[in-house]
Design a protein around this motif. Sequence first.
Motif, PDB file in Angstrom:
ATOM      1  N   PHE A  24     -57.068 -48.789  24.177  1.00 27.03           N
ATOM      2  CA  PHE A  24     -57.920 -49.357  23.063  1.00 27.03           C
ATOM      3  C   PHE A  24     -59.626 -48.917  23.291  1.00 27.03           C
ATOM      4  N   VAL A  25     -60.057 -49.300  22.387  1.00 26.56           N
ATOM      5  CA  VAL A  25     -61.486 -49.072  22.399  1.00 26.56           C
ATOM      6  C   VAL A  25     -61.987 -50.667  22.317  1.00 26.56           C
ATOM      7  N   PHE A  26     -62.831 -51.249  23.160  1.00 23.62           N
ATOM      8  CA  PHE A  26     -63.448 -52.623  23.232  1.00 23.62           C
ATOM      9  C   PHE A  26     -64.942 -52.613  22.719  1.00 23.62           C
ATOM     10  N   THR A  27     -65.418 -53.344  21.778  1.00 22.19           N
ATOM     11  CA  THR A  27     -66.724 -53.309  21.305  1.00 22.19           C
ATOM     12  C   THR A  27     -67.071 -54.699  21.240  1.00 22.19           C
ATOM     13  N   ALA A  28     -68.599 -55.100  21.531  1.00 21.74           N
ATOM     14  CA  ALA A  28     -69.199 -56.231  20.924  1.00 21.74           C
ATOM     15  C   ALA A  28     -70.566 -56.223  20.991  1.00 21.74           C
ATOM     16  N   LYS A  31     -69.853 -49.569  11.263  1.00 22.23           N
ATOM     17  CA  LYS A  31     -68.434 -49.062  11.731  1.00 22.23           C
ATOM     18  C   LYS A  31     -68.087 -49.266  13.225  1.00 22.23           C
ATOM     19  N   TRP A  32     -69.313 -49.588  13.860  1.00 22.17           N
ATOM     20  CA  TRP A  32     -68.768 -49.974  15.480  1.00 22.17           C
ATOM     21  C   TRP A  32     -67.953 -50.746  15.705  1.00 22.17           C
ATOM     22  N   HIS A  33     -67.651 -51.857  15.108  1.00 27.71           N
ATOM     23  CA  HIS A  33     -66.631 -52.698  15.527  1.00 27.71           C
ATOM     24  C   HIS A  33     -65.327 -52.566  14.938  1.00 27.71           C
ATOM     25  N   THR A  34     -65.258 -51.855  13.956  1.00 26.88           N
ATOM     26  CA  THR A  34     -64.120 -51.316  13.209  1.00 26.88           C
ATOM     27  C   THR A  34     -63.127 -49.969  13.448  1.00 26.88           C
ATOM     28  N   GLY A  71     -60.529 -51.666  13.937  1.00 29.55           N
ATOM     29  CA  GLY A  71     -60.677 -52.944  14.922  1.00 29.55           C
ATOM     30  C   GLY A  71     -60.173 -54.073  14.323  1.00 29.55           C
ATOM     31  N   THR A  72     -59.943 -54.983  15.315  1.00 32.97           N
ATOM     32  CA  THR A  72     -59.598 -56.420  15.035  1.00 32.97           C
ATOM     33  C   THR A  72     -60.349 -57.438  15.800  1.00 32.97           C
ATOM     34  N   LYS A  73     -60.466 -58.623  15.246  1.00 34.23           N
ATOM     35  CA  LYS A  73     -61.371 -59.594  16.307  1.00 34.23           C
ATOM     36  C   LYS A  73     -60.494 -59.773  17.643  1.00 34.23           C
ATOM     37  N   PHE A  74     -61.363 -59.423  18.728  1.00 37.24           N
ATOM     38  CA  PHE A  74     -60.883 -59.759  19.939  1.00 37.24           C
ATOM     39  C   PHE A  74     -60.728 -61.186  20.462  1.00 37.24           C
ATOM     40  N   GLY A  75     -61.488 -62.023  19.889  1.00 33.65           N
ATOM     41  CA  GLY A  75     -61.695 -63.318  20.396  1.00 33.65           C
ATOM     42  C   GLY A  75     -63.159 -63.868  20.688  1.00 33.65           C
ATOM     43  N   CYS A  76     -63.027 -65.070  21.073  1.00 29.90           N
ATOM     44  CA  CYS A  76     -64.413 -65.651  21.558  1.00 29.90           C
ATOM     45  C   CYS A  76     -64.592 -65.219  22.934  1.00 29.90           C
ATOM     46  N   VAL A  77     -65.545 -64.651  23.259  1.00 23.63           N
ATOM     47  CA  VAL A  77     -65.823 -64.070  24.475  1.00 23.63           C
ATOM     48  C   VAL A  77     -66.910 -64.843  25.425  1.00 23.63           C
ATOM     49  N   GLY A  78     -66.384 -65.427  26.561  1.00 23.60           N
ATOM     50  CA  GLY A  78     -67.359 -66.266  27.330  1.00 23.60           C
ATOM     51  C   GLY A  78     -68.166 -65.011  28.201  1.00 23.60           C
ATOM     52  N   THR A  79     -67.382 -64.612  28.984  1.00 21.24           N
ATOM     53  CA  THR A  79     -68.205 -63.279  29.909  1.00 21.24           C
ATOM     54  C   THR A  79     -67.455 -62.053  29.856  1.00 21.24           C
ATOM     55  N   ILE A  80     -68.401 -60.977  30.323  1.00 19.21           N
ATOM     56  CA  ILE A  80     -67.989 -59.736  30.566  1.00 19.21           C
ATOM     57  C   ILE A  80     -68.782 -59.083  31.644  1.00 19.21           C
ATOM     58  N   ALA A  81     -68.201 -58.458  32.450  1.00 20.38           N
ATOM     59  CA  ALA A  81     -68.897 -57.820  33.634  1.00 20.38           C
ATOM     60  C   ALA A  81     -68.219 -56.557  34.016  1.00 20.38           C
ATOM     61  N   ILE A 123     -61.368 -54.965  19.166  1.00 24.11           N
ATOM     62  CA  ILE A 123     -60.401 -54.207  20.019  1.00 24.11           C
ATOM     63  C   ILE A 123     -59.751 -53.285  19.004  1.00 24.11           C
ATOM     64  N   GLN A 124     -59.825 -51.965  19.055  1.00 23.64           N
ATOM     65  CA  GLN A 124     -59.308 -50.908  18.435  1.00 23.64           C
ATOM     66  C   GLN A 124     -58.251 -50.364  19.073  1.00 23.64           C
TER      67      GLN A 124
END
Length: 195
Positions: free
Chosen positions: A106-110, A179-182, A30-40, A19-20
Amino acid sequence: MPTQVIEQFDAWNLQNASIQFFKGSEQKPGTKFGCVGTIASEPETTVLAKKCGRATIAEKTVTTKLNVTVSAHVPVQVLRDYFGLNNEDLAPGIYSYGSNSLGKDFVFTADVVDEFEDLTKLIAFPKASNAGGFTINIDTSQEELAMLELAFSAVADANGQFYYEAITAELEDPEIAEKWHTNFTRTLVEAPDTP
């Protein structure tokens, strides 16, 4: 031309969520968002209709924004920035949430991983914000710690785009994946100038 054209991608796993946050108009690394289980995500749409008298002769459905839901284990500081908790005028270590609490944009990437083909797809929502208020739900009867469900709105960026994706095997420029996640920006993913 991409180095490789991928014809099939089977989403299997989510990794490297980032998440940026923005502070004003400045985008933070960007910083680590966390452990993601689902995204929809689900589009919010409007229908444009062309009529001749009472008869509809043409229709187009236009997306106005994406409603995204993520379930994850999220770091404390990310949650505070996401919901807008702050410690202004409070003793060190004390944070509050109230009617004036606004989460940061923010910008959200994964990474979406295809384990069968050993492929990775980078995804990004370039202009997002919290779409729900701060909630607390603690269930002491659970044996497994539940993931937190967060809802956010992904609206159009300056170029009218809600979402970007790239399968890394199709990228020619390795800097994009680096650079995608940062530091995801439209400039990062635009086509290079051609003479």
